[in-house]
Motif scaffolding. Structure first.
Motif, PDB file in Angstrom:
ATOM      1  N   LEU A 179       0.823  -1.223   0.000  1.00 35.53           N
ATOM      2  CA  LEU A 179       0.000   0.000   0.000  1.00 35.53           C
ATOM      3  C   LEU A 179       0.851   1.264   0.000  1.00 35.53           C
ATOM      4  CD1 LEU A 179      -2.516  -1.158   2.725  1.00 35.53           C
ATOM      5  CD2 LEU A 179      -3.090  -0.743   0.334  1.00 35.53           C
ATOM      6  N   TYR A 228      -2.917  -6.589   5.986  1.00 32.31           N
ATOM      7  CA  TYR A 228      -2.587  -6.644   4.579  1.00 32.31           C
ATOM      8  C   TYR A 228      -1.093  -6.895   4.340  1.00 32.31           C
ATOM      9  CZ  TYR A 228      -3.529  -4.381   0.043  1.00 32.31           C
ATOM     10  OH  TYR A 228      -3.730  -4.086  -1.265  1.00 32.31           O
ATOM     11  N   LEU A 261       0.181   8.141   7.335  1.00 31.99           N
ATOM     12  CA  LEU A 261       1.164   7.403   6.554  1.00 31.99           C
ATOM     13  C   LEU A 261       2.163   6.747   7.504  1.00 31.99           C
ATOM     14  CD1 LEU A 261       2.005   9.993   3.744  1.00 31.99           C
ATOM     15  CD2 LEU A 261       0.426   8.056   3.624  1.00 31.99           C
ATOM     16  N   GLU A 262       2.588   5.538   7.153  1.00 31.25           N
ATOM     17  CA  GLU A 262       3.620   4.865   7.930  1.00 31.25           C
ATOM     18  C   GLU A 262       4.916   5.005   7.145  1.00 31.25           C
ATOM     19  OE1 GLU A 262       2.603   0.764   9.088  1.00 31.25           O
ATOM     20  OE2 GLU A 262       4.603   0.203   8.412  1.00 31.25           O
ATOM     21  N   ASP A 312       8.472   6.667  11.404  1.00 28.65           N
ATOM     22  CA  ASP A 312       7.460   7.423  12.131  1.00 28.65           C
ATOM     23  C   ASP A 312       6.121   7.412  11.391  1.00 28.65           C
ATOM     24  OD1 ASP A 312       8.187   9.000   9.990  1.00 28.65           O
ATOM     25  OD2 ASP A 312       8.925  10.680  11.183  1.00 28.65           O
ATOM     26  N   TYR A 313       5.122   7.974  12.038  1.00 32.40           N
ATOM     27  CA  TYR A 313       3.839   8.183  11.387  1.00 32.40           C
ATOM     28  C   TYR A 313       3.784   9.618  10.905  1.00 32.40           C
ATOM     29  CZ  TYR A 313       2.065   3.886  13.540  1.00 32.40           C
ATOM     30  OH  TYR A 313       1.867   2.594  13.915  1.00 32.40           O
ATOM     31  N   ILE A 314       3.166   9.804   9.758  1.00 29.48           N
ATOM     32  CA  ILE A 314       3.046  11.161   9.227  1.00 29.48           C
ATOM     33  C   ILE A 314       1.584  11.406   8.895  1.00 29.48           C
ATOM     34  CG2 ILE A 314       3.677  12.640   7.270  1.00 29.48           C
ATOM     35  CD1 ILE A 314       6.261  10.985   7.108  1.00 29.48           C
ATOM     36  N   TYR A 340       6.477   5.051   2.044  1.00 28.87           N
ATOM     37  CA  TYR A 340       5.383   5.556   2.873  1.00 28.87           C
ATOM     38  C   TYR A 340       4.147   4.731   2.583  1.00 28.87           C
ATOM     39  CZ  TYR A 340       8.557   9.452   3.552  1.00 28.87           C
ATOM     40  OH  TYR A 340       9.653  10.213   3.868  1.00 28.87           O
ATOM     41  N   ARG A 341       3.633   4.084   3.619  1.00 28.68           N
ATOM     42  CA  ARG A 341       2.453   3.230   3.442  1.00 28.68           C
ATOM     43  C   ARG A 341       1.208   3.977   3.877  1.00 28.68           C
ATOM     44  NH1 ARG A 341       1.938  -1.056   6.736  1.00 28.68           N
ATOM     45  NH2 ARG A 341       0.626  -1.973   5.136  1.00 28.68           N
ATOM     46  N   GLU A 342       0.135   3.729   3.168  1.00 26.29           N
ATOM     47  CA  GLU A 342      -1.104   4.409   3.503  1.00 26.29           C
ATOM     48  C   GLU A 342      -1.886   3.621   4.555  1.00 26.29           C
ATOM     49  OE1 GLU A 342      -4.030   6.451   0.566  1.00 26.29           O
ATOM     50  OE2 GLU A 342      -4.602   4.363   0.812  1.00 26.29           O
ATOM     51  N   PHE A 385      10.728   0.773  11.064  1.00 28.52           N
ATOM     52  CA  PHE A 385       9.682   1.774  11.206  1.00 28.52           C
ATOM     53  C   PHE A 385      10.354   3.094  11.564  1.00 28.52           C
ATOM     54  CE2 PHE A 385       7.079   4.329  14.025  1.00 28.52           C
ATOM     55  CZ  PHE A 385       5.887   4.421  13.324  1.00 28.52           C
TER      56      PHE A 385
END
Ligand SMILES: Cc1cc2nc3c(=O)[nH]c(=O)nc-3n(C[C@H](O)[C@H](O)[C@H](O)COP(=O)(O)OP(=O)(O)OC[C@H]3O[C@@H](n4cnc5c(N)ncnc54)[C@H](O)[C@@H]3O)c2cc1C
Ligand code: SF4
Ligand code: SF4
Lengths: 257, 327, 392
Positions: free
Chosen positions: A144, B101, A166-167, B190-192, A158-160, B188
């Protein structure tokens, strides 16, 4: 950089009237347009962009019947260098796992620094071929993906995620990416490239090269059926408060809270 | 009898809704098979997560370690493999979310366990597993049989099971994590937050769509608030884009986006065919229009013939109320 | 990056082969560019006179750069097939056919504007561009008591897709059918088995889908032994006559021709006054392409107290396209590039109360655009105006 993109030819069912055929396991296809699967067009574009940036070769592979060669030619016209068709007709009913094994059987002998696939096929909706393939090839993956940046040896993918998040992952190549729609703007082919593509040879690989007995599937389709549909156009009447309560009920019932 | 397992999904310290759906589905299966339901928690810290699901499973296996603070499919795969090899559950349920997923197919392929992704429902038929899946752009459903095996992995689509309150006697078991650091090849970072401009209406489950009936730009914030309050995004018909009130990527229709949310609320949209072709795939359509003859009512499941400015505040309040009750 | 033109005989041959041979006739005089409505738009240069030359050199959509290819492709798909250029061309070049030949190749390679994809796939699978179920195709006629055509009636009335399904355009089909009934014409409809005429898909180059429309309608018309057809849309009218080989012995009439005949025969008597200033817009396909200019005007003039006015200069063969042709109805050009706005300005300047059209595409384009430009002119199909003027 040697890049591989896996693409699939699928019926365009989003806007079509879809009917089940007499076998109960397939759909009536004679009135359907067939095109490259939507997210695959983005995967292909991402592969072309990468190739343009770092130079190298791009091979497109499709597991499909003879018609899939039309789709492979479109990929050639858009910028792929080589195309391979794995003969779907040689391997019986396919599920995502089997498809991934067939792809692996071919890709393991090709040089590959990066592999791109779409994130989901709009026909079977499995969304599993890319990730399975990565595992079978023993390479890391990110699914993704909506943005890729390459910085020296590090790939920022960047994963959705759900809810607009985004991850951000830091990865190294070789790796496999399953691409989400909207990551780029898929290109048109030029007439010159179309002429070139029309003459290119497409390599075809079948049961002579891949031992069908080694390839197993995890699932089989039992039957297709039409999901139950609700009634249309009920006018909600009453006071605003009553109407509001009805809507509240509808939203709750649909599990949308 | 081998057990049913469900993987608890959490993000930024909070349990995700899909978890409760997995547990409901898991209990249905466990009851049918006369066996137990175990929830798997990989987290750091784990206490709050464990507490959120107390009484919803017969057992909770907890692996608490810093590597689990954020989701990383590679690490989850190692941890799950460790547990699955020891415990040999009959079925392991995972959410068909961005996490599931990324995880399930790799795990299944690695362990040689049959798996099915994006399932709406699941049942046993004899010793085999039958799943219901949605195919061909959601136009049809399919029954798929999984290969006979002692263990299965299934990812479940969100919204297919309604979470139910239960009070089981839950046993909490702690286990050591077999992994202690992130692999070099996939870390991993970070989260954005996706930028506001990047809202993708084609992926939304709930859409509030506004048309020329909202009259002027000054009314847009109220609509936006309504959309956000009910967990949806805002889209529109072409005149709204033409007027410059919303960007082009919010336009639904033949020359905009084709959307298929679970819920589409059309506010002050007449229902021109160029608009209809972009939204008729929605599961449920609610239209608000003060003109009883507006063509949008031919397409809607529910129609409200009223001034939208009167309806919106009521709907917002009612839906928020329902949410509060639930939360 | 643009440089010196490269010559690619192969591209030329491919385009000529797929039907672009008119290109050879062109001598780049530029008259087409002057005639093309796109060039009425400020800051837009649609250099139509270059197309044929570039085709002869094989230098069209021939770049390797993504942006250039996209820009070229957009230009190839801009033409809406109004035939203004053809009317002016001293060499008789049919430019929209030439561009269609290029489009065919591009469509085969999935290289065409995304807005068209859904329309084409809907049309292919359901027989109409809306993706509506064919079972509902006769719903508009439910309460009118119109029989299914079974060979005992003289005519088939073919409303085409939009009037069969769209809430607004259904009113046109209804008015037409009621008029025909009043005039004592014996007709039936084909309903469910009717398929889109395919004119628009053909123009954008989706030849395979067009052929499926041809096959379908041919089969159905032969099955019912259809001999006479009345169409509401000038697009069906034209394509049935020119692109359906098996229809050569079927008489295809546009509804204005039939109504005009009824008027002459005294079967229609417009009695009720229509006290309004009406401007008639010549649809490209009915006017320039099929030469029908007088009959609609005479029909309107037969209505008591109707004050018929013309758009000065830009009338009859100089009418400006509404922009809906060749699937323009489904395209989205930026606001400052919409042909319908030019025509709206011209129509507004006449001071008319009512715009009369004779094509469902025009009706929908104008009605929708009048709303956004706040133009208070009613849009009516000619059959609607006539129907309202009939005595009880
Ligand atoms: C080539 C082309 C492409 C197009 N592509 C698209 C497209 O992709 N998407 C699209 O949406 N359109 C598209 N259109 C435009 C389309 O034809 C319609 O004009 C448009 O969808 C109408 O938008 P609307 O329903 O918001 O406005 P209107 O048709 O003006 O409808 C407004 C509605 O709001 C109602 N209303 C007003 N006030 C209130 C109130 N206070 N409370 C409740 N109801 C109220 C009215 O009754 C009316 O029904 C396209 C048109 C063309 C020509
Ligand atoms: S008017 Fe005819 S001859 Fe002149 S440039 Fe145009 S197509 Fe060519
Ligand atoms: S047919 Fe009309 S739109 Fe096309 S090039 Fe000629 S004048 Fe321009």
């Amino acid at each position: 950089m040697d890049i591989i993109a896996c693409i699939k030819r699928v019926p365009q069912t989003a806007e079509a009237d879809v009917k089940i055929d007499s076998s109960g396991k397939d759909i009536v296809k004679d009135r359907l347009q067939f095109d490259m699967n939507e997210s695959d067009t983005y995967a292909l574009e991402e592969a072309i962009l990468l190739k343009e940036k770092f130079s190298g070769s791009l091979t497109v592979i499709s597991v499909g019947t003879f018609d899939a060669e039309d789709t492979l030619r479109i990929a050639l016209a858009k910028g792929a260098d080589n195309a391979i068709r794995i003969k779907a007709e040689d391997f019986g009913e396919l599920d995502g796992y089997k498809t991934a094994q067939l792809l692996k059987a071919v890709i393991k002998d090709l040089k590959h620094d990066a592999i791109f696939t779409g994130c989901i096929a709009t026909d079977d909706y499995y969304s599993q071929v890319g990730v399975t393939l990565a595992e079978l090839l023993g390479m890391p993956h990110a699914s993704l993906v909506t943005k890729i940046e390459i910085d020296g040896n590090t790939v920022h993918a960047y994963r959705e995620l759900e809810g607009g998040l985004l991850e951000h992952l830091a990865m190294s190549l070789p790796a496999l990416f399953t691409i989400q729609t909207g990551i780029n703007e898929p290109r048109y082919a030029s007439l010159i490239a179309i002429r070139r593509a029309a003459k290119k040879e497409i390599k075809v690989i079948g049961k002579e090269e891949i031992n069908a007995e080694d390839i197993v599937s995890f699932s089989s389709l039992e039957k297709l059926f039409t999901p139950p549909v609700g009634e249309r156009a009920e006018i909600l009447s009453g006071t605003l408060d009553e109407i509001g309560t009805r809507v509240q009920g509808i939203v709750k019932e649909k599990g949308l809270l | 009898m081998a057990e049913i397992f469900a993987l608890v999904e959490h993000r930024q310290g909070a349990v995700r809704d899909i978890t409760y759906e997995l547990l409901t589905c898991g209990r249905k299966l466990a009851t049918a098979q006369n066996t137990k339901l175990t929830a798997l928690v990989f987290a750091s810290p784990a206490d709050k997560i464990v507490e959120s699901i107390q009484e919803r499973a017969d057992r909770i296996i907890v692996m608490e370690h810093g590597v689990f603070e954020n989701f990383n499919a590679e690490i989850y795969q190692l941890a799950l493999r460790d547990i699955l090899e020891k415990e040999k559950p009959h079925v392991t349920l995972i959410g068909h979310t961005a996490f599931g997923y990324d995880l399930c197919p790799a795990l299944g392929a690695e362990m040689g366990i049959p798996f099915a992704t994006d399932c709406l429902d699941i049942e046993f038929t004899g010793s085999r597993l039958r799943v219901t899946r949605s195919v061909y752009d959601g136009k049809l459903d399919a029954h798929v049989l999984l290969k006979e095996h002692t263990s299965y992995l299934v990812t479940l689509r969100s919204g297919c099971f309604t979470p139910e309150e239960v009070s089981l006697a839950t046993e909490v078991v702690k286990q050591e994590s077999p992994v202690t650091e992130q692999p070099e090849y996939r870390k991993f970072v970070d989260y954005i937050e996706a930028a506001v401009g990047e809202v993708d209406i084609t992926k939304a489950d709930i859409i509030v769509s506004v048309g020329r009936g909202i009259k002027e730009q000054a009314n847009l914030p109220v609509m936006e608030e309504f959309a956000t309050a009910i967990g949806g995004v805002l889209s529109c018909s072409r005149p709204v884009v033409d007027a410059g009130w919303l960007p082009k990527d919010r336009q639904v229709g033949s020359s905009g986006k084709t959307v298929k949310p679970k819920l589409y609320i059309a506010l002050g949209i007449s229902g021109a065919f160029q608009h209809i072709v972009g939204m008729k795939g929605a599961d449920t359509i609610i239209a608000v229009n003060k003109d009883p003859n507006a063509p949008i009512f031919n397409e809607a499941d529910y129609g409200i013939v009223e001034d939208l400015f009167k309806v919106v505040p009521v709907l917002k309040e009612k839906i928020l109320d329902a949410k509060k009750l639930k939360g | 990056m643009r440089g010196i033109i490269n010559i690619n005989p192969e591209i030329r041959d491919a385009i000529l082969e797929s039907g672009g041979d008119d290109a050879i006739k062109c001598y780049s005089c530029g008259r087409c560019m002057a005639a093309c409505p796109w060039n009425l738009i400020d800051d837009l240069d649609y250099t139509t006179y270059r197309f044929c030359q570039r085709i002869k050199l094989g230098a069209i959509v021939d770049s390797e750069a993504k942006e250039d290819i996209a820009a070229d492709t957009d230009e190839v798909f801009r033409c809406i097939g109004c035939d203004s250029c053809r009317h002016e061309c001293p060499r008789g070049v049919n430019l929209s056919d030439v561009l269609r030949a290029v489009r065919r190749i591009l469509v085969d390679y999935d290289s065409y504007p995304a807005e068209l994809k859904g329309v084409i796939s809907r049309l292919y699978s359901s027989g109409n561009p809306l993706g509506e179920s064919s079972a509902k195709r006769a719903d508009w006629a439910k309460d009118l008591g119109i029989p299914h055509f079974d060979g005992t009636q003289e005519f088939v009335y073919f409303p085409c897709c939009l009037p069969a399904y769209d809430a607004r355009l259904k009113l046109v089909a209804e008015a037409t059918a009621s008029l025909l009934t009043k005039a004592g014409i014996s007709f039936g409809i084909i309903g469910e088995e009717e398929f889109c005429c395919g004119e628009a898909v053909r123009r954008v180059g989706a030849e395979k889908v067009f052929q499926s429309a041809v096959n379908n309608n041919t089969r159905v018309f032969q099955k019912f032994n259809v001999k006479n057809v009345i169409t509401t849309s000038p697009h069906c009218f034209k394509t049935f006559q020119t692109d359906y080989p098996a229809f050569s012995d079927i008489q295809i009439m546009h509804v204005v021709q039939v109504l005009h005949q009824c008027l002459a025969d005294g079967k229609l008597k417009p009695e009720r006054p229509f006290k309004k200033k009406v401007v008639y817009h010549d649809p490209c396909t009915l006017g320039r392409q099929m030469g029908i200019y007088d009959q609609p005007r005479e029909l309107l003039q037969s209505i008591p107290e109707l004050n018929l006015v013309e758009v000065p200069v830009f009338n009859r063969e100089f009418s400006v396209c509404c922009g809906a042709g060749a699937m323009g109805l489904w395209r989205d050009w930026p606001q400052d590039q919409r042909l319908v706005k030019i025509r709206t300005e011209q129509i507004f300047a006449t001071g008319a109360d009512v715009l009369c059209v004779a094509c469902p595409y025009c009706l929908q384009m104008f009605e929708e655009n009048f709303k956004s430009m706040n133009v208070d002119i009613e849009v009516m199909d000619i059959s609607e105006i006539l129907f309202s003027s009939l005595g009880q």
